[in-house]
Design a protein around this motif. Structure first.
Motif, PDB file in Angstrom:
ATOM      1  N   VAL A  27       0.839  -1.207   0.000  1.00 18.59           N
ATOM      2  CA  VAL A  27       0.000   0.000   0.000  1.00 18.59           C
ATOM      3  C   VAL A  27       0.870   1.251   0.000  1.00 18.59           C
ATOM      4  CG1 VAL A  27      -1.669   1.341   1.326  1.00 18.59           C
ATOM      5  CG2 VAL A  27      -1.972  -1.131   1.047  1.00 18.59           C
ATOM      6  N   VAL A  28       1.941   1.244   0.819  1.00 22.31           N
ATOM      7  CA  VAL A  28       2.826   2.412   0.886  1.00 22.31           C
ATOM      8  C   VAL A  28       3.492   2.651  -0.467  1.00 22.31           C
ATOM      9  CG1 VAL A  28       4.943   3.321   1.935  1.00 22.31           C
ATOM     10  CG2 VAL A  28       3.204   2.214   3.360  1.00 22.31           C
ATOM     11  N   LEU A  29       4.005   1.584  -1.065  1.00 27.92           N
ATOM     12  CA  LEU A  29       4.648   1.720  -2.363  1.00 27.92           C
ATOM     13  C   LEU A  29       3.652   2.180  -3.435  1.00 27.92           C
ATOM     14  CD1 LEU A  29       6.965  -1.440  -2.399  1.00 27.92           C
ATOM     15  CD2 LEU A  29       7.646   0.948  -2.117  1.00 27.92           C
ATOM     16  N   ALA A  30       2.423   1.676  -3.345  1.00 28.56           N
ATOM     17  CA  ALA A  30       1.405   2.090  -4.315  1.00 28.56           C
ATOM     18  C   ALA A  30       1.080   3.574  -4.164  1.00 28.56           C
ATOM     19  CB  ALA A  30       0.135   1.250  -4.138  1.00 28.56           C
ATOM     20  N   TRP A  31       1.025   4.021  -2.896  1.00 25.93           N
ATOM     21  CA  TRP A  31       0.723   5.440  -2.664  1.00 25.93           C
ATOM     22  C   TRP A  31       1.853   6.324  -3.174  1.00 25.93           C
ATOM     23  CZ3 TRP A  31      -3.366   8.236  -1.524  1.00 25.93           C
ATOM     24  CH2 TRP A  31      -3.177   9.555  -1.120  1.00 25.93           C
ATOM     25  N   ILE A  32       3.111   5.892  -2.923  1.00 21.28           N
ATOM     26  CA  ILE A  32       4.248   6.678  -3.397  1.00 21.28           C
ATOM     27  C   ILE A  32       4.273   6.717  -4.923  1.00 21.28           C
ATOM     28  CG2 ILE A  32       6.773   6.745  -3.491  1.00 21.28           C
ATOM     29  CD1 ILE A  32       6.802   5.554  -0.671  1.00 21.28           C
ATOM     30  N   GLY A  33       3.968   5.568  -5.526  1.00 21.03           N
ATOM     31  CA  GLY A  33       4.033   5.509  -6.992  1.00 21.03           C
ATOM     32  C   GLY A  33       2.822   6.089  -7.690  1.00 21.03           C
ATOM     33  N   TYR A  34       1.752   6.390  -6.927  1.00 26.93           N
ATOM     34  CA  TYR A  34       0.538   6.891  -7.556  1.00 26.93           C
ATOM     35  C   TYR A  34       0.791   8.197  -8.313  1.00 26.93           C
ATOM     36  CZ  TYR A  34      -4.201   8.698  -8.077  1.00 26.93           C
ATOM     37  OH  TYR A  34      -5.356   9.204  -8.589  1.00 26.93           O
ATOM     38  N   GLU A  35       1.473   9.153  -7.631  1.00 25.78           N
ATOM     39  CA  GLU A  35       1.717  10.448  -8.255  1.00 25.78           C
ATOM     40  C   GLU A  35       2.626  10.302  -9.482  1.00 25.78           C
ATOM     41  OE1 GLU A  35       0.428  13.386  -7.687  1.00 25.78           O
ATOM     42  OE2 GLU A  35      -0.867  12.539  -6.131  1.00 25.78           O
ATOM     43  N   ALA A  36       3.660   9.478  -9.347  1.00 24.96           N
ATOM     44  CA  ALA A  36       4.563   9.286 -10.485  1.00 24.96           C
ATOM     45  C   ALA A  36       3.832   8.636 -11.665  1.00 24.96           C
ATOM     46  CB  ALA A  36       5.756   8.420 -10.064  1.00 24.96           C
ATOM     47  N   LEU A  37       2.971   7.668 -11.345  1.00 28.56           N
ATOM     48  CA  LEU A  37       2.212   7.005 -12.408  1.00 28.56           C
ATOM     49  C   LEU A  37       1.223   7.964 -13.060  1.00 28.56           C
ATOM     50  CD1 LEU A  37       1.832   4.259 -13.768  1.00 28.56           C
ATOM     51  CD2 LEU A  37       0.023   3.767 -12.107  1.00 28.56           C
ATOM     52  N   ALA A  38       0.600   8.817 -12.239  1.00 31.91           N
ATOM     53  CA  ALA A  38      -0.341   9.798 -12.782  1.00 31.91           C
ATOM     54  C   ALA A  38       0.377  10.769 -13.725  1.00 31.91           C
ATOM     55  CB  ALA A  38      -1.027  10.555 -11.648  1.00 31.91           C
ATOM     56  N   ARG A  39       1.560  11.235 -13.316  1.00 34.35           N
ATOM     57  CA  ARG A  39       2.316  12.155 -14.172  1.00 34.35           C
ATOM     58  C   ARG A  39       2.722  11.455 -15.480  1.00 34.35           C
ATOM     59  NH1 ARG A  39       4.410  16.831 -12.208  1.00 34.35           N
ATOM     60  NH2 ARG A  39       6.167  16.678 -13.662  1.00 34.35           N
ATOM     61  N   GLU A  40       3.075  10.175 -15.390  1.00 39.46           N
ATOM     62  CA  GLU A  40       3.457   9.453 -16.603  1.00 39.46           C
ATOM     63  C   GLU A  40       2.268   9.334 -17.553  1.00 39.46           C
ATOM     64  OE1 GLU A  40       5.119   5.050 -17.958  1.00 39.46           O
ATOM     65  OE2 GLU A  40       5.110   5.642 -15.844  1.00 39.46           O
ATOM     66  N   PHE A  41       1.093   8.987 -17.002  1.00 38.17           N
ATOM     67  CA  PHE A  41      -0.096   8.879 -17.845  1.00 38.17           C
ATOM     68  C   PHE A  41      -0.463  10.234 -18.452  1.00 38.17           C
ATOM     69  CE2 PHE A  41      -1.784   4.968 -15.344  1.00 38.17           C
ATOM     70  CZ  PHE A  41      -0.874   4.176 -16.034  1.00 38.17           C
ATOM     71  N   GLU A  42      -0.320  11.308 -17.656  1.00 38.08           N
ATOM     72  CA  GLU A  42      -0.625  12.641 -18.173  1.00 38.08           C
ATOM     73  C   GLU A  42       0.333  13.015 -19.309  1.00 38.08           C
ATOM     74  OE1 GLU A  42      -0.344  15.104 -14.762  1.00 38.08           O
ATOM     75  OE2 GLU A  42      -2.175  14.322 -13.812  1.00 38.08           O
ATOM     76  N   ALA A  43       1.624  12.704 -19.111  1.00 35.39           N
ATOM     77  CA  ALA A  43       2.612  13.003 -20.153  1.00 35.39           C
ATOM     78  C   ALA A  43       2.330  12.196 -21.416  1.00 35.39           C
ATOM     79  CB  ALA A  43       4.026  12.717 -19.636  1.00 35.39           C
ATOM     80  N   GLU A  44       1.910  10.944 -21.265  1.00 38.62           N
ATOM     81  CA  GLU A  44       1.595  10.124 -22.434  1.00 38.62           C
ATOM     82  C   GLU A  44       0.384  10.674 -23.183  1.00 38.62           C
ATOM     83  OE1 GLU A  44       1.106   6.145 -21.131  1.00 38.62           O
ATOM     84  OE2 GLU A  44       3.226   5.838 -20.667  1.00 38.62           O
ATOM     85  N   LEU A  45      -0.638  11.158 -22.422  1.00 33.63           N
ATOM     86  CA  LEU A  45      -1.800  11.739 -23.090  1.00 33.63           C
ATOM     87  C   LEU A  45      -1.407  13.002 -23.847  1.00 33.63           C
ATOM     88  CD1 LEU A  45      -4.836  11.752 -23.619  1.00 33.63           C
ATOM     89  CD2 LEU A  45      -5.120  13.088 -21.506  1.00 33.63           C
ATOM     90  N   VAL A  46      -0.547  13.846 -23.238  1.00 34.88           N
ATOM     91  CA  VAL A  46      -0.088  15.055 -23.928  1.00 34.88           C
ATOM     92  C   VAL A  46       0.707  14.688 -25.179  1.00 34.88           C
ATOM     93  CG1 VAL A  46       1.443  17.057 -23.715  1.00 34.88           C
ATOM     94  CG2 VAL A  46      -0.103  16.468 -21.837  1.00 34.88           C
ATOM     95  N   GLU A  47       1.545  13.669 -25.062  1.00 27.63           N
ATOM     96  CA  GLU A  47       2.335  13.240 -26.232  1.00 27.63           C
ATOM     97  C   GLU A  47       1.424  12.728 -27.350  1.00 27.63           C
ATOM     98  OE1 GLU A  47       5.925  10.048 -27.306  1.00 27.63           O
ATOM     99  OE2 GLU A  47       5.200  10.310 -25.248  1.00 27.63           O
ATOM    100  N   ASP A  48       0.406  11.943 -26.971  1.00 28.18           N
ATOM    101  CA  ASP A  48      -0.539  11.451 -27.981  1.00 28.18           C
ATOM    102  C   ASP A  48      -1.307  12.611 -28.609  1.00 28.18           C
ATOM    103  OD1 ASP A  48      -2.094   9.154 -29.236  1.00 28.18           O
ATOM    104  OD2 ASP A  48      -3.704  10.217 -28.193  1.00 28.18           O
ATOM    105  N   GLY A  49      -1.739  13.570 -27.766  1.00 29.68           N
ATOM    106  CA  GLY A  49      -2.440  14.726 -28.313  1.00 29.68           C
ATOM    107  C   GLY A  49      -1.554  15.563 -29.216  1.00 29.68           C
ATOM    108  N   THR A  50      -0.262  15.672 -28.882  1.00 28.16           N
ATOM    109  CA  THR A  50       0.659  16.433 -29.737  1.00 28.16           C
ATOM    110  C   THR A  50       0.817  15.760 -31.098  1.00 28.16           C
ATOM    111  OG1 THR A  50       1.845  17.189 -27.760  1.00 28.16           O
ATOM    112  CG2 THR A  50       2.990  17.378 -29.880  1.00 28.16           C
TER     113      THR A  50
END
Length: 623
Positions: A27-50
């Motif tokens: 759970v702790v590792l998932a919580w720590i990685g949540y923000e990093a994973l969210a930023r990665e998904f956001e960056a991928e969506l921006v890259e796809d939109g670009t």
């Protein structure tokens, strides 16, 4: 007995503690990685939109450039120049109207028209319609002013006559004096908007005033993103760009930012027409050739769905780990007991394997003896078959002895006569006639030598190689050896079908098969008929078919299944051993072919041989 019980209880108590610690760590590792994973998904969506922004921009440039050359091309047409130089000529105007109508239809544009230097339309593709442009003045349009200055005019707006949106291209018309008019081409925007709707994201274009001029979503068309500046509002009124349009506010509102404020978020309706608002990343790019800005809206719901999926996957993984840990502990308890049973089973299996190995060794020895015996039997059979073929050929030579005696005696008698005549002519001084007789003697000796060569080839033992065999040569040799018998029977032998065919086999053995079939055909014809034998050759894919037919009485139905059995014959006693067809059948089989017997359509017997065509491969067989 007590010690194993205490160990089991101790390990059983440790397992829940370890499982709980593993779950907390996950759970702790998932919580720590949540923000990093969210930023990665956001960056991928921006890259796809670009990437979508790049593709849409290229598509729009290509789409407009496809029509941008039409107006300059039309402006060079001499009929356009002639109509502008003679404004009062009605015939030239009518001709130009028809040409513009034809051009407009072929190019798929909305309208095509020609204006003079005053901005008055002198010819138009819609000259016969109620809202014809002919006689109307469009000097207020920017594309007209740009064209008069020698540039390619570009303009988007609503038609003052039709009220429809369109994009205009204006090109100057020149003659020797300079610019004398303008050719205008209007294209519809609807096809471009349909292409935009096919993209993975919403897309729309805004002009310099912030007005959405082209959009895949109907709810956004001719809406403004913000307040229109006074200078832009004055320009719109002057050019009548959106004459009669409301130009209300677009349903697009700011909704925060992403990636440390580098990407703007907006809330806008989706393109389904339901009015449901979504949150999008607004990606934009300036299109210089159009003076427009392209916006691509990438739906952030994709990131939400991926994050939900990741959380569900993580939770399922944690539950699976806990379940797995419990199963592993239970399995360990069972494993100890199973190991004891397995050791006992292993010892029993070793005893059974040793017993079975001894049995297999004995069986293998017996099998090797049987294989050796089988090989010896096959070798003996092969030798016997070869001896039978040779005996059959010698028997055939014996049957042909009378014909051969005639074939040799007749040329010898003629040679003696021609030789005596040559001596007489020579003594009489008739050298020319003596030479003619000697030439006849030479031809007769060549004939005897050829017959002798046929006999030698037929009588000799064959080799074991299967090689390409010329069927024409085999048939010629076989019929040459049977010539005396054929002539005595006054038989008619016809060769039909393809020529120049070659099969895989042995020439001598194949010659023996043909002689056997033709000899049987001669024997099968009753004495009161003239034997007629037909030999047909044809190619069928990778095989060659040889068919031998006669006009005899045919094969009795009860004899057909046994026709190739050894020592089976339908001839009278003393006229055959019943081995010819059996030997021939096995010869063809050794060559990789087939042989069958049947009755022909006219009642006689028909034997069909199918052999591999030469070039389909080689192999070894008893020749």
């Amino acid at each position: 007995m007590r010690q194993p019980v205490r160990e089991g209880r101790s390990e059983t108590g440790v397992l829940p503690v370890l499982a709980a610690a593993a779950a907390i760590a996950f759970v702790v590792l998932a919580w720590i990685g949540y923000e990093a994973l969210a930023r990665e998904f956001e960056a991928e969506l921006v890259e796809d939109g670009t990437r979508s922004l790049d593709r849409t921009a290229d598509m729009a440039r290509v789409w407009f450039e496809r029509y941008s050359a039409l107006a300059p091309i039309y402006a060079r047409d001499p009929r356009v120049t002639a109509a502008l130089e003679a404004p009062g000529d009605a015939a030239l105007a009518r001709t130009l109207n028809r040409e513009l109508e034809a051009w407009n239809g072929l190019a798929g544009t909305t309208d095509t028209y020609v204006m003079n230097r005053d901005g008055t339309t002198i010819a138009a593709s819609n000259w016969e319609e109620a809202h014809s442009f002919v006689g109307r003045n469009f000097a207020f349009r920017p594309y007209f002013r740009d064209a008069l200055e020698g540039r390619l005019g570009r303009f988007f707006g609503l038609g003052t006559t039709s009220g429809l949106r369109g994009y205009y291209f204006g090109a100057p018309v020149r003659d020797a004096r300079g610019i004398i008019g303008v050719v205008v081409v209007k294209i519809a925007i609807t096809p471009l908007e349909e292409d935009l709707r096919l993209g993975p994201h919403q897309a729309f274009f805004t002009d310099e005033a912030g007005i959405i001029v082209v959009a895949g979503t109907p709810a956004l068309r001719l809406k403004r993103l913000g307040e229109i500046a006074e200078a832009e509002r004055a320009r719109i009124v002057e050019t009548r760009q959106f004459d009669g349009a409301t130009l209300g506010p677009a349903p697009v509102a700011a909704a925060g930012s992403w990636l440390d404020g580098t990407q703007q978020l907006v809330r806008a309706p989706d393109d389904s027409g339901s009015g449901t608002a979504h949150r999008y990343v607004d990606l934009s790019r300036r299109i210089e050739t159009l003076d427009w800005t392209l916006h691509v809206l990438a739906d952030t719901a994709v990131v939400n769905r991926r994050m939900t999926s990741a959380l569900l996957t993580g939770g399922a993984g944690a539950l699976a780990l806990l379940t797995l840990a419990s199963l592993l502990w239970q399995r360990r308890q069972r494993l100890v007991e199973r190991l004891r049973h397995r050791e006992r089973d292993r010892l029993a299996l070793e005893r059974r394997v040793a017993q079975r190995t001894a049995e297999l060794t004995a069986a293998n020895a017996r099998l090797e003896a049987e294989v050796a015996e089988r090989r010896n039997a096959e070798e003996s059979l092969r030798r016997t078959q070869s001896e039978l073929v040779q005996a059959g050929k010698l028997a055939a030579l014996g049957q042909m002895s009378a014909a051969l005696s005639h074939e040799f005696n007749q040329p010898l008698t003629a040679i003696r006569t021609y030789s005596e005549n040559a001596i007489a002519f020579y003594e009489a001084g008739a050298g020319q006639k003596a030479a003619e007789n000697l030439a006849r003697v030479l031809r007769l000796t060549e004939r005897m030598a050829q017959l002798s060569k046929h006999l030698t080839r037929f009588a000799r033992r064959s080799q074991d190689d299967v090689t390409p065999v010329d069927l024409d040569a085999v048939l010629s040799d076989a019929l040459g050896l049977l010539k005396g018998r054929i002539e005595r029977a006054e038989a008619e032998v016809r060769r039909e079908g393809d020529a120049g065919l070659a099969v895989l086999g042995g020439a001598v053995r194949l010659q023996h098969v043909v002689m056997n079939l033709v000899g049987n055909a001669l024997d099968a014809v009753p004495a009161d008929r003239t034997p007629q034998i037909r030999i047909a050759l044809r190619r069928d894919g990778g095989e060659i078919e040889i068919a031998v037919e006669d006009n005899g009485t045919g094969i009795a139905p009860e004899a057909l299944p046994r026709i190739f059995d050894p020592f089976f014959t339908t001839k009278e006693v003393g006229k055959g051993l019943g081995l010819g067809l059996s030997i021939s059948f096995n010869i063809v089989k050794d060559f990789g072919g087939t042989m069958r017997a049947e009755n022909g359509a006219d009642g006689g017997a028909r034997f069909v041989i199918r052999l591999p065509a030469a070039g389909t491969g080689t192999r070894e067989a008893a020749e």
